[in-house]
Design a protein around this motif. Structure first.
Motif, short mmCIF file in Angstrom:
data_model
loop_
_atom_site.label_atom_id
_atom_site.label_comp_id
_atom_site.label_asym_id
_atom_site.label_seq_id
_atom_site.Cartn_x
_atom_site.Cartn_y
_atom_site.Cartn_z
N LEU A 191 0.81 -1.22 0.00
CA LEU A 191 0.00 0.00 0.00
C LEU A 191 0.85 1.28 0.00
O LEU A 191 0.53 2.25 0.69
N ASN A 207 -0.73 -4.85 3.85
CA ASN A 207 0.60 -4.26 3.74
C ASN A 207 1.47 -4.83 4.84
O ASN A 207 0.98 -5.13 5.93
N ARG A 208 2.77 -4.98 4.55
CA ARG A 208 3.68 -5.57 5.54
C ARG A 208 3.56 -4.85 6.89
O ARG A 208 3.34 -5.46 7.91
N ARG A 260 0.73 1.65 7.63
CA ARG A 260 0.39 2.18 6.30
C ARG A 260 -1.05 1.85 5.93
O ARG A 260 -1.77 2.67 5.35
N VAL A 271 4.53 -4.39 -4.55
CA VAL A 271 5.61 -4.20 -3.58
C VAL A 271 6.89 -3.90 -4.33
O VAL A 271 6.95 -3.97 -5.56
N LYS A 272 7.90 -3.53 -3.58
CA LYS A 272 9.19 -3.17 -4.16
C LYS A 272 9.69 -4.31 -5.05
O LYS A 272 9.60 -5.48 -4.67
N ALA A 331 10.07 -12.37 -1.55
CA ALA A 331 9.74 -12.62 -0.14
C ALA A 331 8.23 -12.75 0.04
O ALA A 331 7.76 -13.68 0.70
P1 2AM Z 1 5.96 -1.43 3.87
O1 2AM Z 1 4.99 -0.28 3.85
O2 2AM Z 1 5.64 -2.38 4.99
O3 2AM Z 1 7.40 -0.98 3.87
C1 2AM Z 1 6.76 -0.26 -1.58
O4 2AM Z 1 7.93 -0.13 -0.87
C2 2AM Z 1 5.86 -1.32 -0.95
O5 2AM Z 1 6.56 -2.56 -0.87
C3 2AM Z 1 5.40 -0.99 0.46
O6 2AM Z 1 4.06 -1.33 0.54
C4 2AM Z 1 6.28 -1.89 1.30
O7 2AM Z 1 5.72 -2.27 2.54
C5 2AM Z 1 6.40 -3.09 0.42
N1 2AM Z 1 7.55 -3.93 0.78
C6 2AM Z 1 8.85 -3.61 0.72
N2 2AM Z 1 9.61 -4.65 1.11
C7 2AM Z 1 8.75 -5.66 1.42
C8 2AM Z 1 8.93 -7.00 1.86
N3 2AM Z 1 10.16 -7.52 2.05
N4 2AM Z 1 7.81 -7.75 2.09
C9 2AM Z 1 6.59 -7.22 1.88
N5 2AM Z 1 6.36 -5.98 1.44
C10 2AM Z 1 7.43 -5.20 1.22
#
Ligand code: 2AM
Length: 503
Positions: free
Chosen positions: A13, A35-36, A40, A81-82, A89
């Motif tokens: 998100l 979202n992780r 957020r 996600v990234k 992952a």
């Molecule tokens: P976050 O908000 O918990 O950091 C863009 O960076 C998106 O990718 C964000 O929603 C981020 O979650 C997510 N993200 C980045 N690394 C991640 C990971 N290892 N596992 C899950 N989501 C991830």
């Protein structure tokens, strides 16, 4: 056990994920989001509560297993996600929670080889996977992006209704984008800017080429601005008027339009125009580099696209350039007295170089389909790019028409429409490049595109000498103009009694 009540799920998100989730909900789908970090998710839901008409169709989950259970089977789960390790992952966490036949859609900026690998692994385990390019930035994701999915036809069948609904729409006849930028009121009618591009990594590859083209489009516009400023002596607002005028004609595009806006923006922190205060050091996120690297690997002469990446790299050496400017002298700049003529030369240079840049992008995709065993529909790709994405332009309608006329077109420059445009504009284009060179103004994109045009249209090139050099020092052999292709010769160059050997 909680009931499955969501049509689709979305993970990630950040802004792109939030906006795509809202776009999906706006089209009547109930969407589960995860979202992780839950913080957020909480902020997103608070935002939805304040402003979003589709709030009740967005179901937030803090637990991944619960999120998965909430989605109707066969499940559709979109990842934003990234790119890279984060995507692997989250897929690893998801897989034990899924059932065979469920679909994962990666909407991130994945490298196409990662997408090929993920599709293969997941398909072997009984899951479906689509790697989809999503272009159009935050606004595109919210109100209609250009969507470039790659995967199996069965996987596409599951995603197609959603992607058709949320994609940008264009008028079917003119190809012009239909505006739909109001929350809760999606645009109705029009043709969606999406279609199955091909298997596995094809969608992400095409998205990457889109970004490479975006780099060169932006560089060409920047060089046009620079010549009008440096040689024409025009202020930013006068150049803005020129771009607005160009936006009425064959150059009409999103990037030309925003350039017109940018150039008339006053500096909110002081006098003058903002563009004159923005530091001339460009950043980049990597997809332009991938495009150039793929061109090098496949031996495709996408020199203008690569040049646009190098131009950003050179600009980023700001401190070195400032120091060098005191040491390395060039010619004094002589203003052009005939501004109208200069504007006309630059306009043609921009259009002709743009044709070359797109020709290179399409050549690259044509080679990739051979390398990866895809079957690409270039008219469909051009049609998808007509709306939603950053390179959207009326020009893409012309490209779609060219590939509709001839699906096997080997180079865009050979299509009658583009051939005539190059014929019509090339003397102006040469004038613009010559003027820049004489005045010591760098125009790497204009110049490299011209070198590509002149190289491609030359029946003879000095590679005869080059090949002789290779044979001289490395016995790499050469072919002869007076013998059939495929017969190779080598000469024992340095010895007195020289013998030519056919191999
Ligand atoms: P976050 O908000 O918990 O950091 C863009 O960076 C998106 O990718 C964000 O929603 C981020 O979650 C997510 N993200 C980045 N690394 C991640 C990971 N290892 N596992 C899950 N989501 C991830």
């Amino acid at each position: 056990m909680s009931q499955a009540n969501a049509d689709i799920g979305l993970i990630g998100l950040a802004v792109m994920g939030q906006n795509l989730a809202l776009n999906i909900a706006d089209h009547g789908y109930t969407i589960a989001v995860y979202n992780r970090h839950y913080q957020r998710t909480r902020e997103f839901i608070e935002h939805c509560e304040r402003t979003e008409p589709a709030r009740e169709r967005i179901l937030a989950h803090g637990d991944l297993a619960e999120f998965v259970r909430s989605i109707e089977r066969p499940r559709r789960i979109v990842l934003l996600v990234k790119a890279g390790a984060a995507t692997d992952a989250i897929i690893d966490q998801l897989v034990p929670l899924l059932d065979p036949g469920d679909l994962i859609v990666d909407g991130g900026n994945a490298h196409w080889l990662d997408t090929i690998r993920r599709e293969r692994t997941l398909a072997a385990a009984g899951f479906r996977f689509i790697g989809s390019g999503v272009s159009g930035g935050e606004v595109g994701a919210r109100f209609g992006p250009s969507l470039m999915p790659g995967g199996s036809p069965e996987a596409w069948q599951m995603l197609e209704p959603v992607w058709q609904a949320v994609a940008a729409k264009v008028d079917p006849d003119s190809g012009r984008p239909l505006d739909g930028s109001a929350p809760g009121r999606p645009v109705s009618g029009g043709v969606a800017c999406t279609a199955l591009i091909g298997p596995n990594g094809a969608g992400h590859y095409i998205k990457m080429v889109h970004n490479g083209i975006e780099y060169i489009d932006m560089q060409l516009i920047s060089e046009s601005y620079w010549l009008l400023k440096q040689l024409g002596g025009l202020e930013a607002d006068a150049i803005s008027s020129v771009f607005r005028d160009w936006n009425q004609g064959e150059l009409s595009s999103y990037l030309i339009e925003i350039t017109g806006d940018i150039l008339q923006q006053k500096d909110p922190a002081g006098d003058g125009f903002l563009v004159d205060k923005v530091l001339d050091a460009a950043g980049q996120k990597g997809t332009g580099q991938w495009t150039a690297a793929s061109a090098l690997e496949q031996g495709i002469p996408a020199n203008a696209i690569a040049e646009a990446v190098f131009a950003r790299s050179l600009s980023a050496l700001k401190e070195e350039r400032v120091a060098a400017s005191a040491v390395l002298e060039g010619p004094a700049i002589r203003r052009e007295s005939d501004t109208a003529r200069l504007v006309e030369s630059v306009r043609h240079a921009l259009y002709c170089a743009k044709i070359c840049a797109y020709a290179q992008g399409f050549q690259l995709m044509a080679e990739a389909q051979r390398t990866y065993g895809w079957r690409l529909d270039f008219a469909a790709i051009a049609r998808i790019w007509r709306g939603g994405c950053i390179i959207r332009a009326s020009f893409l309608q012309k490209i779609a028409e060219a590939y509709t006329r001839n699906a096997e077109l080997s180079n865009l420059m050979l299509d009658p429409y583009f051939r005539d445009a190059l014929q019509n504009g090339q003397s102006h284009w040469r004038d613009a490049v010559a003027l820049a060179v004489r005045n010591g103004l760098p125009v790497p994109a204009f110049g490299s595109a011209l070198a590509y045009f002149d190289g491609y249209r030359s029946a003879s090139l000095p590679a005869n000498l080059l090949q002789a050099q290779r044979d001289y020092f490395g016995a790499h052999t050469y072919e002869r103009t007076d013998r059939p292709r495929g017969s190779f010769f080598h000469l024992d160059w340095p010895v007195e009694d020289r013998r030519e050997i056919e191999s």
